[in-house]
Design a protein around this motif. Structure first.
Motif, mmCIF file in Angstrom:
data_model
loop_
_atom_site.group_PDB
_atom_site.id
_atom_site.type_symbol
_atom_site.label_atom_id
_atom_site.label_comp_id
_atom_site.label_asym_id
_atom_site.label_seq_id
_atom_site.Cartn_x
_atom_site.Cartn_y
_atom_site.Cartn_z
ATOM 1 N N ASP A 1 0.828 -1.206 0.000
ATOM 2 C CA ASP A 1 0.000 0.000 0.000
ATOM 3 C C ASP A 1 0.863 1.256 0.000
ATOM 4 O OD1 ASP A 1 -0.968 0.096 3.515
ATOM 5 O OD2 ASP A 1 0.836 -0.629 2.526
ATOM 6 N N PHE A 2 1.550 1.461 -1.120
ATOM 7 C CA PHE A 2 2.306 2.685 -1.317
ATOM 8 C C PHE A 2 1.570 3.536 -2.328
ATOM 9 C CE2 PHE A 2 5.518 1.432 1.360
ATOM 10 C CZ PHE A 2 5.997 0.180 1.057
ATOM 11 N N PRO A 3 1.771 4.879 -2.289
ATOM 12 C CA PRO A 3 0.991 5.731 -3.195
ATOM 13 C C PRO A 3 1.244 5.396 -4.652
ATOM 14 C CG PRO A 3 2.626 6.998 -2.003
ATOM 15 C CD PRO A 3 2.594 5.659 -1.380
ATOM 16 N N ASP B 1 -3.007 6.456 -0.346
ATOM 17 C CA ASP B 1 -1.984 5.739 0.395
ATOM 18 C C ASP B 1 -0.855 6.596 0.909
ATOM 19 O OD1 ASP B 1 -2.261 2.752 -1.587
ATOM 20 O OD2 ASP B 1 -3.023 3.239 0.403
ATOM 21 N N ALA B 2 -0.854 7.860 0.565
ATOM 22 C CA ALA B 2 0.252 8.706 1.022
ATOM 23 C C ALA B 2 0.218 8.801 2.540
ATOM 24 C CB ALA B 2 0.139 10.096 0.408
ATOM 25 N N TRP B 3 1.368 9.058 3.127
ATOM 26 C CA TRP B 3 1.461 9.055 4.578
ATOM 27 C C TRP B 3 0.653 10.198 5.182
ATOM 28 C CZ3 TRP B 3 2.313 6.032 8.324
ATOM 29 C CH2 TRP B 3 2.490 6.553 9.591
ATOM 30 N N GLN C 1 -0.327 11.433 8.986
ATOM 31 C CA GLN C 1 -0.145 11.183 10.418
ATOM 32 C C GLN C 1 -1.477 11.079 11.125
ATOM 33 O OE1 GLN C 1 2.700 10.722 11.989
ATOM 34 N NE2 GLN C 1 2.166 11.014 14.125
ATOM 35 N N PHE D 1 -3.109 7.789 10.483
ATOM 36 C CA PHE D 1 -2.384 6.765 11.234
ATOM 37 C C PHE D 1 -2.804 6.794 12.692
ATOM 38 C CE2 PHE D 1 0.822 4.191 12.958
ATOM 39 C CZ PHE D 1 1.459 4.876 13.966
ATOM 40 N N GLU D 2 -2.888 8.002 13.261
ATOM 41 C CA GLU D 2 -3.213 8.082 14.681
ATOM 42 C C GLU D 2 -4.620 7.600 14.957
ATOM 43 O OE1 GLU D 2 -2.354 11.853 16.356
ATOM 44 O OE2 GLU D 2 -0.257 11.800 15.730
ATOM 45 N N PHE E 1 -4.450 3.656 14.734
ATOM 46 C CA PHE E 1 -3.482 2.937 15.548
ATOM 47 C C PHE E 1 -3.999 2.746 16.949
ATOM 48 C CE2 PHE E 1 0.518 1.343 16.661
ATOM 49 C CZ PHE E 1 0.900 1.881 17.866
ATOM 50 N N ILE F 1 -0.026 -0.754 12.455
ATOM 51 C CA ILE F 1 1.344 -0.354 12.167
ATOM 52 C C ILE F 1 1.897 -1.315 11.130
ATOM 53 C CG2 ILE F 1 2.573 -1.791 13.823
ATOM 54 C CD1 ILE F 1 4.108 0.630 14.652
ATOM 55 N N ASP F 2 2.993 -0.942 10.494
ATOM 56 C CA ASP F 2 3.511 -1.773 9.423
ATOM 57 C C ASP F 2 4.607 -2.714 9.918
ATOM 58 O OD1 ASP F 2 5.744 -1.696 6.879
ATOM 59 O OD2 ASP F 2 3.685 -2.326 6.497
ATOM 60 N N ALA G 1 7.610 -3.153 8.875
ATOM 61 C CA ALA G 1 8.962 -2.600 8.977
ATOM 62 C C ALA G 1 9.198 -1.988 10.347
ATOM 63 C CB ALA G 1 9.173 -1.552 7.891
ATOM 64 N N ILE G 2 8.191 -1.261 10.844
ATOM 65 C CA ILE G 2 8.385 -0.569 12.117
ATOM 66 C C ILE G 2 8.260 -1.534 13.291
ATOM 67 C CG2 ILE G 2 7.653 1.428 13.425
ATOM 68 C CD1 ILE G 2 6.587 2.565 10.890
ATOM 69 N N ALA H 1 11.413 -3.260 13.498
ATOM 70 C CA ALA H 1 12.460 -2.391 14.050
ATOM 71 C C ALA H 1 12.404 -2.408 15.576
ATOM 72 C CB ALA H 1 12.296 -0.968 13.523
ATOM 73 N N THR I 1 17.321 -2.400 10.941
ATOM 74 C CA THR I 1 16.427 -1.780 11.923
ATOM 75 C C THR I 1 15.957 -0.416 11.445
ATOM 76 O OG1 THR I 1 17.735 -2.849 13.623
ATOM 77 C CG2 THR I 1 16.213 -1.152 14.328
ATOM 78 N N ASN J 1 14.920 -0.504 6.999
ATOM 79 C CA ASN J 1 13.616 -0.925 6.509
ATOM 80 C C ASN J 1 12.517 0.031 6.935
ATOM 81 O OD1 ASN J 1 11.927 -2.566 5.116
ATOM 82 N ND2 ASN J 1 11.703 -4.092 6.715
ATOM 83 N N SER J 2 12.562 0.499 8.197
ATOM 84 C CA SER J 2 11.481 1.390 8.634
ATOM 85 C C SER J 2 11.566 2.729 7.922
ATOM 86 C CB SER J 2 11.492 1.562 10.155
ATOM 87 O OG SER J 2 12.781 1.510 10.664
ATOM 88 N N LYS K 1 6.069 5.944 1.408
ATOM 89 C CA LYS K 1 4.718 6.468 1.572
ATOM 90 C C LYS K 1 4.584 7.881 1.025
ATOM 91 C CE LYS K 1 1.883 3.864 4.040
ATOM 92 N NZ LYS K 1 0.628 3.435 3.420
ATOM 93 N N PRO L 1 4.285 10.465 -1.816
ATOM 94 C CA PRO L 1 3.906 10.338 -3.223
ATOM 95 C C PRO L 1 4.909 10.969 -4.196
ATOM 96 C CG PRO L 1 2.460 11.857 -2.082
ATOM 97 C CD PRO L 1 3.309 11.239 -1.045
ATOM 98 N N HIS M 1 4.073 8.892 18.698
ATOM 99 C CA HIS M 1 2.685 8.511 18.895
ATOM 100 C C HIS M 1 2.580 7.110 19.475
ATOM 101 C CE1 HIS M 1 -1.606 8.468 18.347
ATOM 102 N NE2 HIS M 1 -1.502 7.305 17.736
#
Lengths: 346, 96
Positions: A28-30, A38-40, A42, A45-46, A49, A68-69, A71-72, A75, B21, B24-25, B32, B34, B80
Motif C-alpha cells: 500500500d504505497f501511493p 496511500d500517502a502518509w 499522520q 495513522f493516529e 493505531f 502499524i507496518d 517494517a516498524i 524495528a 532496523t 527498513n522502517s 509512503k 507520493p 505517537h
C-alpha cells in the motif's frame, strides 16, 4: 465487486496457501492502487493505531499493536533484542582461582549473569579507558573458599553435609562501591537478578577470589547485554470458512485447529462449525491434509495487527524495555536529522 | 556518518552504523511519500555495518527533502506509538 474484494485481501491479509504464503509484502504505497489514498497521513495513522495490553506478569508482557507496518514493528523487535543497553560483567580480575573451572570459562559465566542495575543511571565507558570511573562502572567481588565440615557424619556421602560453600551461587557476589557511589546511590542494592545461579562447584581447599567490573553495553556487542529473554511478535490469525461446514466435517475441522479455535454449534439439530477465537491458533495447516476440507477454509493473517510478547531477564520491567526501545528508534532518527542539518548548513 | 551520491534528485546516502532496523522502517516511511519515484536500501556487506539508501524523486524535488520528511515522519510515528503504549499500560494497570 470480486475485484474489489481481491484487492482488499491483497492489501490487508497475508494468505497461507497449501504450498506457500501469498501477499507477503506491503503494497500500500501511493500510486499502486487507483482510488486508494496511500500517502502518509499522520492523522489517519493516529486514528487507526491502537495498543491493547493483553497480559502483564512480573517479567512478561503480551500486548497488541494494531495499525502499524511490518517494517516498524520489526524495528522495535530488533531494538529490543540488540540495542537496549544493560549492565553486565565485562572485566574479571582473577586474584586466585584454584577451582576446577578455568579462568576464562569462569569469566564467561560471570558475564552472562544478569545484574539488577538500572542502565539509565550509568554512562558508557569511554573507549580505551582501562580503569573505569564511578559513573560507568560497577564493581562486584566474589570471594569464597570451600572447607571440610568437621561435624559431618563418618559415612555420609552428601556433599551438602560434608563441605561448606561447595556450591558457588550468584548470591555470593557482593557489590563494592567505587568512589562516591555510596553517595550517588544511597539506597541502591546492586546485585544479580537471581540469587540461585550456580557459577562453580568447589571442593575443600579450593577457592575463588575475583573482582568484577560491570559496564554498560548493548546486545549488538555481546549477547550478555541483551535485556530480554526473548522478544517476538506474530500476526493475528484470521480463519474464514468459505462454505458452511456441518456434521462430521465439522468435527474433523475442529480437530485440525488448536483447541478453542473452532466451536461446534447445534443449529436445527445439525452440528455447524463456527470460528470462535482465531487468535489462539498456531497455524499448523493440518486442514490442508484433508482433501475435503482444504478448499473450504481460508487461512490468513491480518497484515497490520501484531501480537508482541516480551519476556525480560529481570533487569528492567518489560514495559520499560518497550518504552526504551521506542525512544532509541527516535534517537536514531534524531541523530540523522542533526547530521542532515549540520551538513546542509555548510 | 553519511555521505552523498550523485546529482539533484537521485541521491544515494551512505548511513554508517546502521542496519535493517532503521533501513527498513525508513524505507517504508519514504515510500509512503507520493513524490518519491524510487526508494530502496541495501547492506553492502554483512561484515560492515553500513547501508546504501537510495532515493529518486519525481520531478525536480531535491532528494534530501523526502529523506528529511521520512525521518520526521518516523519520529512522529515513534512518538505517537510511545504515547499510546504508555497510556494503554496505565489504563491496563488501573483496571486490573
Amino acid at each position: 465487486m470480486a475485484a474489489r474484494r481481491g484487492t482488499e485481501e491483497m492489501r490487508d491479509r497475508v494468505v497461507l496457501g497449501e504450498f506457500g504464503v501469498r501477499n507477503v509484502h506491503t503494497t500500500d504505497f501511493p500510486g499502486n492502487y487507483p482510488g486508494y489514498e496511500d500517502a502518509w497521513d499522520q492523522r489517519r495513522f493516529e486514528e487507526a493505531f491502537r495498543v491493547d495490553v493483553i497480559r502483564e506478569e512480573e517479567d512478561t508482557l503480551e500486548f497488541d499493536m494494531v495499525g502499524i507496518d511490518a517494517a516498524i514493528a520489526n524495528a522495535f523487535r530488533r531494538i529490543l533484542l540488540a540495542e537496549v543497553p544493560t549492565m553486565a560483567v565485562e572485566k574479571v580480575f582473577v586474584y586466585n582461582n584454584t577451582s576446577i573451572v578455568q579462568d576464562e570459562i569462569l569469566a564467561h559465566r560471570l558475564g552472562l549473569i544478569p545484574i539488577r542495575a538500572d542502565p539509565r543511571l550509568f554512562e558508557y565507558r569511554n573507549q580505551g579507558d582501562q580503569e573505569g570511573t564511578e559513573i560507568d562502572t560497577l564493581q562486584f567481588q566474589l570471594k569464597i573458599k570451600c572447607k571440610r565440615n568437621p561435624q559431618a557424619a563418618k559415612e555420609s556421602s552428601d556433599p551438602d553435609e560434608l563441605y561448606f560453600n561447595h556450591k558457588v551461587y550468584s548470591k555470593h557476589m557482593t557489590w563494592v562501591p567505587l568512589g562516591n557511589q555510596t553517595d550517588l546511590f544511597p539506597d541502591a542494592d546492586f546485585r544479580p537478578v537471581h540469587d540461585d545461579i550456580l557459577i562453580a562447584l568447589l571442593r575443600p581447599g579450593q577457592e575463588i577470589d575475583v573482582l568484577m567490573h560491570c559496564v554498560k553495553g548493548i546486545g549488538k556487542d555481546h549477547a550478555k547485554f541483551s535485556p530480554v529473554a526473548t522478544a517476538s511478535y506474530r500476526l493475528l490469525p484470521d480463519i474464514t470458512l468459505l462454505q458452511p461446514i456441518e456434521d462430521e466435517a465439522a468435527e474433523t475441522l475442529q480437530k485440525c485447529f488448536s483447541p478453542g479455535v473452532i466451536e461446534i454449534q447445534n443449529i436445527n439439530g445439525k452440528k455447524v462449525a463456527r470460528v470462535a477465537n482465531a487468535r489462539l491458533d498456531t497455524f499448523s495447516r493440518e486442514v490442508f491434509r484433508h482433501e475435503g476440507l482444504k478448499n473450504l477454509v481460508r487461512l490468513a493473517r491480518v497484515r497490520n495487527h501484531y501480537i508482541f510478547s516480551v519476556e525480560s531477564t529481570g533487569i528492567l520491567p518489560p514495559d520499560v524495555l518497550v518504552s526504551e526501545a521506542i525512544k532509541i528508534l527516535m534517537g536514531k532518527c534524531q541523530r540523522f536529522l542533526n547530521e542532515l542539518d549540520s551538513v546542509s548548513m555548510e | 556518518i553519511q555521505a552523498d551520491g550523485t546529482d539533484g534528485d537521485c541521491v544515494t546516502f551512505v548511513l554508517h552504523d546502521e542496519d535493517h532496523t532503521l533501513g527498513n522502517s525508513l524505507r517504508y516511511m519514504v515510500m509512503k511519500n507520493p513524490d518519491v519515484e524510487f526508494c530502496g536500501y541495501c547492506i553492502t556487506h554483512p561484515s560492515e555495518s553500513k547501508i546504501n539508501f537510495r532515493i529518486q524523486t519525481r520531478g525536480a524535488l531535491p532528494a534530501v527533502e523526502p529523506f528529511r520528511k521520512g525521518l520526521n515522519d518516523l519520529m512522529g510515528v515513534c512518538q505517537h506509538v510511545l504515547n499510546t503504549f504508555e497510556t494503554s499500560m496505565k489504563e491496563f494497570r488501573a483496571q486490573k
